[in-house]
Design an enzyme around this catalytic site. Structure first.
Site, short mmCIF file in Angstrom:
data_model
loop_
_atom_site.label_atom_id
_atom_site.label_comp_id
_atom_site.label_asym_id
_atom_site.label_seq_id
_atom_site.Cartn_x
_atom_site.Cartn_y
_atom_site.Cartn_z
N CYS A 199 0.78 -1.24 0.00
CA CYS A 199 0.00 0.00 0.00
C CYS A 199 0.81 1.29 0.00
O CYS A 199 0.75 2.06 -0.96
CB CYS A 199 -0.91 0.03 1.22
SG CYS A 199 -1.95 -1.41 1.34
N HIS B 100 -2.82 6.48 3.97
CA HIS B 100 -1.69 5.60 4.30
C HIS B 100 -0.31 6.18 3.97
O HIS B 100 0.61 5.46 3.59
CB HIS B 100 -1.86 4.22 3.61
CG HIS B 100 -1.32 3.11 4.47
ND1 HIS B 100 -1.44 1.78 4.17
CD2 HIS B 100 -0.64 3.16 5.63
CE1 HIS B 100 -0.86 1.06 5.10
NE2 HIS B 100 -0.37 1.87 6.00
#
Ligand SMILES: *[C@@H]1O[C@H](CO)[C@@H](O)[C@H](O)[C@H]1NC(C)=O
Ligand SMILES: *[C@@H]1O[C@H](CO)[C@@H](O)[C@H](O)[C@H]1NC(C)=O
Length: 561
Positions: free
Chosen positions: A86, A141
């Site tokens: 991610c 993130h």
């Protein structure tokens, strides 16, 4: 030669257009036209084979809206995320640079103090400066504290969760199987009946809540979060952003980083109050995929209703499916990474096998991107009889190309004080020109100790592995990490499953090894001498976790009366 520039069925008019279309004309075009709007939709942990049009044999019929968008636009079948997890993938998309340059080589945690280095310049910052309205919905993130949050990194508006769905405890160990204890909760909402667990309340029940914060701009607006309401919240925010920007006549960037298809999945409730674990096999995943597809369809419809011919939608994924989640993971299609499976170990997310970074990708821009086109460096036209025009391109597009491409379409210059790994793919999108990466590097983002390292490199159809192993298989082991010198080399054209490496003593191997080694050395040298390299701070501290109220279990926000 298979890698030679090959044109299939390219209409003569287009070819003629290519010859006379110069850079100068293109710049003039940008000035004359209204500045376009951009919607970038990034699915989480989606598999290449999850898109029905990529995987006709899959027959799940889960993505009707994306199938249609592909028919109305351009489907890139050999498109790669910049990394296999991610944070590195997202950082590279937003900066146009590999993790070895932007500093983000592995994931940030709930307790991470920092994030994407502040020395990096983001796509949103550049477009915001150029007068765009910039909004982000979904999973960030890239650091959630102070100056690291989205509203400090170029976004005028933000609504979303700061990291992955599973990075907060859940009220009941559910179908995601998160490795955490049930959260403290006002009372048990899950009752046992015989051998089955039944959800007492389908919506809003404690069961669907995860100990995550939902953040708007830079404030927590909900914690714990009810995952069942998230799709609707994202959808209405997207519709509002598109509508309002249009009403103001302001061009916009809308970056939607979906919670789908990352676990825990929150598929719409089944007609009877079944636990998602009791959906038929793969049912929970398919139901979530359908929900994601419908959300994409709703965003497309909102855009078509407002500024259809002036809005580019780019749908792609951050990395491949999370194989160890078994039936709650997506499909890699034919890109199974057989060599690794045979050795033990997974070959999707967290790995540099094709399943880890080849992501389903559709680019849609009515009137500008010709409808019904597919571009692939590798797939044969015969595989797609239902697609009338398949244009075979030797270029390999990459998630990092989004950065320079959107800037170019907006007429914004990229800062000249740093090196970029993405390249402007405008001519690939709009004119099917044969430009792009001849060389791809796939950084290791899964195995600790070698983060960011050049694990795999590809030139044309040949792909070399220097390191293998390190990711978990569904109900299987974690392949032991192995170093390869000489590297394993696969021919992706003959062997898309990456099953049988070429024999080292063949001329094909020797030639491919030479070419790949030369390009790899060049890139490593370029990075080693790049003065604009950033370093990310991966320090963790418990106080860095976003929390509504530390005195409450899972940081619960005060319940509104
Ligand atoms: C976020 O910013 C928008 C304006 O861009 C504002 O309307 C909204 O109220 C803000 N939300 C929060 C929770 O501060
Ligand atoms: C794309 O091709 C399909 C199948 O050949 C056809 O039905 C459809 O009308 C085409 N769409 C456009 C926009 O040309």
């Amino acid at each position: 030669m298979a890698e030679a520039l090959t044109l299939l069925l390219l209409p003569g008019m287009l070819l003629c257009g290519l010859l006379i279309h110069t850079v100068i004309q293109r710049e003039a075009e940008v000035k004359l036209r209204k500045r376009p709007n951009f919607i970038v939709i990034l699915a989480d942990d989606i598999g290449w084979g999850d898109l029905d049009v990529n995987n006709p044999e899959g027959r799940t019929n889960s993505t009707p809206y994306l199938n249609l968008m592909a028919r109305q636009g351009l489907r890139l079948t050999d498109f790669h995320s910049p990394a296999s997890t991610c944070s590195p993938s997202r950082a590279a998309i937003l900066t146009g640079r590999y993790g070895l340059r932007n500093g983000v080589t592995h994931n940030f945690g709930v307790n991470s103090v920092a994030g994407l280095p502040l020395s990096e310049v983001t796509l949103s910052e550049l477009l915001q400066k150029a007068g765009y309205y910039t909004a982000m919905i979904g999973k960030w993130h890239l650091g959630h504290n102070g100056p690291y949050g989205p509203t400090s990194r170029g976004f005028d508006y933000y609504l979303g969760i700061p990291y992955s769905n599973d990075m907060g405890c859940t009220d009941a160990p559910g179908y995601n199987l998160p490795p955490c204890l049930p959260c403290g909760s006002p009372g048990p909402q899950v009752i046992r009946s015989g051998s089955n667990m039944l959800r007492r309340s389908v919506h809003g029940g404690c069961y669907s809540k995860v100990g995550l914060p939902l953040i708007e701009n830079s404030s927590i607006v909900e914690q714990p979060l009810d995952l069942w309401t998230l799709t609707e919240q994202y959808k209405s925010a997207a519709q509002r952003i598109i509508r309002d920007a249009r009403a103001r006549g302001q061009p916009f960037l809308l970056y939607i980083a979906l919670a789908h298809m990352h676990v825990p999945l929150a598929p719409p409730p089944a007609p009877v109050a079944l636990l998602p674990a009791q959906y038929p096999r793969d049912g929970a995943y398919a139901a979530s995929l359908q929900e994601m597809d419908a959300l994409v369809g709703a965003v497309q419809a909102a855009s078509d209703d407002t500024d259809k011919d002036n809005t580019l939608i780019w749908f792609t994924g951050d990395n491949g499916p999370w194989e160890e989640k078994c039936q709650y993971a997506g499909s890699v299609g034919p890109f199974t990474g057989r060599w690794q499976n045979d050795q033990g170990g997974g070959s999707a997310k967290q790995t540099t096998w094709e399943g880890g970074h080849r992501v389903p990708t559709v680019v849609y821009w009515p009137g500008r991107i010709p409808a019904n086109t597919t571009s692939s460096a590798l797939l044969r036209h015969a595989d797609f009889p239902h697609v009338p025009r398949l244009i075979k391109l030797p270029q390999i597009p990459l998630g990092m190309d989004i950065f320079p491409t959107l800037l170019s379409l907006a007429g914004v210059a990229t800062p000249s004080d740093r090196s970029y790994d993405g390249i402007d793919a405008t001519s690939v999108l709009l004119h099917q020109e044969h430009r792009g990466h001849e060389f791809l590097l796939h950084p290791n983002s899964g195995a600790a100790g070698t983060y960011g390292d050049l694990q795999t490199a590809r030139v044309g159809k040949h792909k070399a592995f220097y390191i293998t192993g390190g990711a978990q298989r569904c109900r299987g082991g974690t392949g032991q990490q192995q170093l390869h010198d000489p590297p394993l080399i696969f021919d992706l054209e003959r062997d898309e499953a990456e099953e049988r490496p070429l024999q080292v003593d063949t001329p094909e191997y020797q030639e491919a090894a030479r070419r790949i080694a030369r390009r790899r050395e060049e890139l490593l040298w370029d990075i080693a001498t790049d003065k604009s390299v950033s370093t990310a701070d991966y320090q963790a501290d418990q106080s860095a976790a976003p929390c509504c109220d530390r005195r409450q279990a899972v940081c619960r926000c005060p319940t509104p009366l």
